[in-house]
Motif scaffolding. Sequence first.
Motif, PDB file in Angstrom:
ATOM      1  N   UNK A  27       0.946  -1.562   0.038  1.00 35.76           N
ATOM      2  CA  UNK A  27       0.232   0.169   0.306  1.00 35.76           C
ATOM      3  C   UNK A  27       0.703   1.422   0.304  1.00 35.76           C
ATOM      4  N   UNK A  28       2.572   1.142   0.948  1.00 37.42           N
ATOM      5  CA  UNK A  28       2.488   2.182   1.134  1.00 37.42           C
ATOM      6  C   UNK A  28       3.592   3.043  -0.698  1.00 37.42           C
ATOM      7  N   UNK A  29       3.958   1.096  -1.379  1.00 39.99           N
ATOM      8  CA  UNK A  29       4.806   1.653  -2.666  1.00 39.99           C
ATOM      9  C   UNK A  29       3.795   2.240  -3.529  1.00 39.99           C
ATOM     10  N   UNK A  30       1.971   1.750  -3.664  1.00 39.99           N
ATOM     11  CA  UNK A  30       0.570   2.704  -4.555  1.00 39.99           C
ATOM     12  C   UNK A  30       0.746   4.023  -3.879  1.00 39.99           C
ATOM     13  N   UNK A  31       1.287   4.009  -2.698  1.00 38.50           N
ATOM     14  CA  UNK A  31       0.416   5.843  -2.773  1.00 38.50           C
ATOM     15  C   UNK A  31       1.843   6.320  -3.474  1.00 38.50           C
ATOM     16  N   UNK A  32       2.955   5.581  -2.854  1.00 37.95           N
ATOM     17  CA  UNK A  32       3.895   6.302  -3.165  1.00 37.95           C
ATOM     18  C   UNK A  32       4.235   7.085  -5.047  1.00 37.95           C
ATOM     19  N   UNK A  33       3.912   6.163  -5.359  1.00 37.07           N
ATOM     20  CA  UNK A  33       3.761   5.815  -6.838  1.00 37.07           C
ATOM     21  C   UNK A  33       2.322   6.725  -7.772  1.00 37.07           C
ATOM     22  N   UNK A  34       1.511   6.406  -6.414  1.00 34.49           N
ATOM     23  CA  UNK A  34       0.085   7.822  -7.138  1.00 34.49           C
ATOM     24  C   UNK A  34       1.104   9.334  -6.980  1.00 34.49           C
ATOM     25  N   UNK A  35       1.791   9.267  -5.945  1.00 36.05           N
ATOM     26  CA  UNK A  35       2.270  10.895  -5.726  1.00 36.05           C
ATOM     27  C   UNK A  35       3.183  10.874  -6.857  1.00 36.05           C
TER      28      UNK A  35
END
Length: 383
Positions: free
Chosen positions: A235-243
């Motif tokens: 989830x942290x990776x997903x948030x980071x990529x979305x950012x």
Amino acid sequence: MTEQIRENYFLAVKMLLMLVSEIYLLVIQFGQAGASGEMLLLLALFLGFFVGEELLKNRLRLLFLVLLAAELFFLMNLYGESFLLLGILLAYEFVSYMKFRFRQAGSVIWYFFPILIAWIPTQNDMFAQVAVALLAGIIYIQHDFIVTSYRKEIKENSLSEQHLKRNMNRQEHELREELNRGLLVAENQMLEEKTRLSQTLHDKLGHNINGSIYQLEAVKVLLEKDPETSKKMVQAVIDQLRTGMDEIRSILRRERPEKYKLAILQLQRLCEECENIGIHAELVTKGDLAEVPEKYLEIVLDNACEAISNALKYAHCTKIEITIVVMNKILRCTISDNGVGCSEVVDGMGIAGMRRRMRSVNGILDFNTEAGFSINMLLPMKE
């Protein structure tokens, strides 16, 4: 009348005049006594020398004139002063030759000298002799002072026209070279923009993406051992990529090269080139050019270059104006000059190219030739 006849008409007229004079002498003066073969040969030789000296230049022509004078003297000694009629025509040849060689001796008054010779009493009919002298005088004066002057003027005008065409072609070539240089500068600016954009994306997103890769590698190791932690890391990776995606959109909006500014820059440089050669050129824009599709900007720029090139070649104008108006649904561009205009628009390669570009976007192209020359373009504001 062919070019060869136009160039040699004076020689033909002189030959005819000489031939008529010789026939007059043979038929009227020597018709009853009969002309000897020697006389016919001498007259034929005289006519040949008379024609030949016209075809020669400079000293050789003068030599033929001297030979003609010597033969005329010989004829008059053998057959009498009737051959003075040929001497009148020969006198005109001498005066004509001297006119072209010595300008001070080229006054029209010298052309009255052979007429004075015609009043010398001979066995010929005095009226016929004077009439031939007057007719020959009119022919020679017309050629030497009117026709020759007219030909000289035509030649000078032709040379001037050729010089003007060379200058116009040179200016057109220089203008196109400058335009090409401007396009090259614009391309370099675009490359610089792309390079800067690439560097910005690398600096802003490189660390973000690398960090995401490392976290995914860790997730792969912990996936079976610690599913809960792995889920949080994913989830942290997903948030980071979305950012990161948000940052990409922000950068692209902020760093996007503005094509319309480059097009306006090219048109302004085109106007500057016209100013450099003494033609006032002005660019007027109305509306938001940022809303104009890039393809439309390319069409306007290409057509403007062609229109200004034609104006420089044919219009003889002192002012050129480029007007671009952006409306809700239409882009209107007008290129006008205050030149001579034209009665009919001929579709050469340049005009045909403009029409082709406008058809490719369902645009409308028309011309106004009432006052100067105007090119009007209407392009629908949609891709």
